[in-house]
Design an enzyme around this catalytic site. Structure first.
Site, PDB file in Angstrom:
ATOM      1  N   ASP A 217     -30.773  -4.770 -20.052  1.00 27.44           N
ATOM      2  CA  ASP A 217     -31.139  -3.775 -19.043  1.00 27.44           C
ATOM      3  C   ASP A 217     -32.534  -4.133 -18.533  1.00 27.44           C
ATOM      4  O   ASP A 217     -33.447  -4.404 -19.327  1.00 27.44           O
ATOM      5  CB  ASP A 217     -31.129  -2.397 -19.723  1.00 27.44           C
ATOM      6  CG  ASP A 217     -31.283  -1.264 -18.731  1.00 27.44           C
ATOM      7  OD1 ASP A 217     -30.262  -0.706 -18.314  1.00 27.44           O
ATOM      8  OD2 ASP A 217     -32.436  -0.944 -18.369  1.00 27.44           O
TER       9      ASP A 217
ATOM     10  N   ASP B 256      20.345  -6.308  24.999  1.00 24.82           N
ATOM     11  CA  ASP B 256      21.144  -6.818  26.114  1.00 24.82           C
ATOM     12  C   ASP B 256      20.228  -6.973  27.331  1.00 24.82           C
ATOM     13  O   ASP B 256      19.220  -6.268  27.462  1.00 24.82           O
ATOM     14  CB  ASP B 256      22.268  -5.810  26.409  1.00 24.82           C
ATOM     15  CG  ASP B 256      23.157  -6.271  27.552  1.00 24.82           C
ATOM     16  OD1 ASP B 256      23.367  -7.499  27.668  1.00 24.82           O
ATOM     17  OD2 ASP B 256      23.633  -5.403  28.308  1.00 24.82           O
TER      18      ASP B 256
ATOM     19  N   GLU C 249     -28.591  -1.338 -13.376  1.00 23.73           N
ATOM     20  CA  GLU C 249     -29.353  -2.531 -13.728  1.00 23.73           C
ATOM     21  C   GLU C 249     -28.982  -3.034 -15.117  1.00 23.73           C
ATOM     22  O   GLU C 249     -29.753  -3.701 -15.792  1.00 23.73           O
ATOM     23  CB  GLU C 249     -30.856  -2.234 -13.635  1.00 23.73           C
ATOM     24  CG  GLU C 249     -31.397  -1.217 -14.631  1.00 23.73           C
ATOM     25  CD  GLU C 249     -31.296   0.248 -14.178  1.00 23.73           C
ATOM     26  OE1 GLU C 249     -30.413   0.552 -13.331  1.00 23.73           O
ATOM     27  OE2 GLU C 249     -32.076   1.068 -14.675  1.00 23.73           O
TER      28      GLU C 249
HETATM   29 MG   LIG Z   1      24.888  -5.279  29.884  1.00 25.24          MG
END
Ligand SMILES: [Mg+2]
Length: 456
Positions: free
Chosen positions: A330, A53, A373
């Site tokens: 590897d 409000d 690796e």
């Molecule tokens: Mg009011």
């Protein structure tokens, strides 16, 4: 959609009325009788939306909204200001303090629920993005997600479909501060425009002489390329039946004539933000998936992805009676590279090694960094002989061309060892296939490195 909504009003009867309507829609409702209480509740609780409000003793709604938007803990909560019909300047003021939308007293049910739902959907998306951004930050990958930010408040792209020249002009003018608007009066041409251009919102003004605007809305919803495009419809005051049908068709929001420019701006921004969040969310899902299965150093798939995907490839090869081979490799004496030249040089070697793998294998092959690796390539439809030839080609590609270390330009001679296994009658699980490749690799290392060994 369940969510917690805070209703703020100094008149208890107004609070009760809104509370009853929202509870009937299964929302969880909190209430506050003044601004101070409202701020305290938002600070302490998880609130998804505030109905605020304006006229309240002590602190008015504008100040509450301003404080909510200034506090990082509450800035993301959407605020709907409840304004009096005879106070149009309230909306201008509301927008200035960061309100997300407006409702006019007395509050109409349809408007209340559609506005609330629209903003809650938007909040769900932005919350999801915020959570992801936080996760990405803790994981150190937030740069990837951040790349799509910053476009947030660029001028929007709006398509206006309006049968009348004078209202087109007014709407284009109202939206000028936030968007580039393309106005068009032919609804059929609008479908083509909407599917060919990157619009972020379509506004349909329901003012055609002999055309049902809902037909256009339903066509936009059914086409693949415009299915996610937000639609806002402008209708006659009191034409609730059209609004209800429009919302059922998937139209995202509506405004009644006479159009308030501030309301139009607020609603358009909400819809465009929602689309942008949606697009970013989709992109970030894609990125998250990619990050989860990719090795960040080499860009190859990671071990998690291999572990999941190998069984799929394995089962497919079983079902089709096709061969499947695994290559495990590897880098020889890699520890020496790290010890002698440092870890940055080691990373350079790993990246270059991965790039040579990538240029040697086919698109259908799955290349992964298995750890350290060690790398694995899974090759569907590949016999042991072909797999051995691929491994030999890769071995030669590593050995014959030296690896260049970036800062120094120093050339490094690198070799690698290779083990190969293939799915044959005696191998019955993906795990065993990997195990055999691993044993073959071990043999290649033991046999003096820089060689290819196929599993017996
Ligand atoms: Mg009011």
């Amino acid at each position: 959609m369940t969510a917690r909504i805070l209703v703020v009003d100094d008149i208890p009867a107004n609070v009760k009325l809104l509370e009853a309507r929202l509870v009937a829609e299964y929302f969880d409702v909190l209430t506050a009788a003044d601004g101070y209480q409202a701020l305290a509740i938002c600070e302490k609780n998880q609130v998804d939306l505030v109905l605020l409000d304006i006229m309240m003793p002590g602190m008015d709604g504008f100040e509450v909204c301003e404080r909510l938007k200034a506090n990082p803990k509450t800035a993301h909560i959407p605020v709907v200001m409840v304004t009096a019909l005879d106070q149009p300047t309230d909306r201008v003021h509301g927008l200035r303090v960061g309100a997300d939308d407006f409702l006019t007293k007395p509050v109409n049910d349809l408007q209340l629920i559609s506005r609330v739902k629209s903003l809650l959907r938007l909040k769900t998306l932005s919350d999801e993005l915020r959570i992801r951004a936080e996760t990405a930050q803790t994981m150190g990958i937030d740069e990837l997600l951040r790349t799509s930010e910053g476009r947030g408040e660029d001028a929007g792209q709006i398509l206006l479909v309006d049968g009348r020249a004078n209202s087109q002009e007014r709407i284009v003018k109202a939206l000028k501060p936030i968007a580039d608007v393309s106005a068009i009066s032919d609804p059929q041409a609008a479908i083509f425009e909407a599917s060919e251009n990157p619009f972020e919102l379509v506004i349909v003004n329901a003012n055609f002489e002999d055309y049902d605007p809902l037909r256009l809305c339903s066509q936009l919803r059914s086409l693949e390329r415009t299915r996610f495009l937000p639609i806002l419809i402008i209708t006659e005051q009191g034409d609730d039946s059209m609004v209800i049908r429009a919302l059922e068709l998937g139209v995202n929001d509506y405004i009644v004539r006479p159009v308030d420019p501030n309301e139009l701006v607020a609603r358009s921004l909400t819809q465009m933000r929602r689309k942008r969040y949606n697009d970013r969310l989709r992109a970030s899902v894609k990125e998250t998936i990619e990050l989860a299965v990719t090795d960040p150093l080499t860009g190859l798939s990671n071990r998690r992805y291999l572990d999941n995907h190998l069984s799929t490839l394995f089962n497919r090869s079983m079902a089709r009676g096709r061969p499947l081979s695994v290559l495990m490799t590897d880098i020889d004496r890699f520890k020496q590279v790290n010890d002698t030249y440092g870890h940055d040089a080691g990373d350079d070697v790993l990246r270059e090694f991965a790039s040579r793998i990538r240029s040697t294998v086919r698109g259908a092959d799955l290349a992964c960094r298995y750890g350290g690796e060690e790398f694995v390539v899974v090759m569907p439809d590949t016999s042991p002989e072909v797999a051995a030839a691929v491994a030999e080609r890769l071995r030669a590609a590593v050995e014959t061309t030296p690896f260049v270390l970036k800062p120094s330009g120093e050339e490094l001679h690198v070799t690698a060892s290779f083990g190969i296994s293939s799915r044959i009658a005696s191998v019955i699980t993906p795990g065993q296939l990997m195990k055999q490749a691993d044993l073959a690799l071990y043999e290649a290392k033991n046999g003096g490195r820089n060689r290819v060994v196929a599993a017996a």
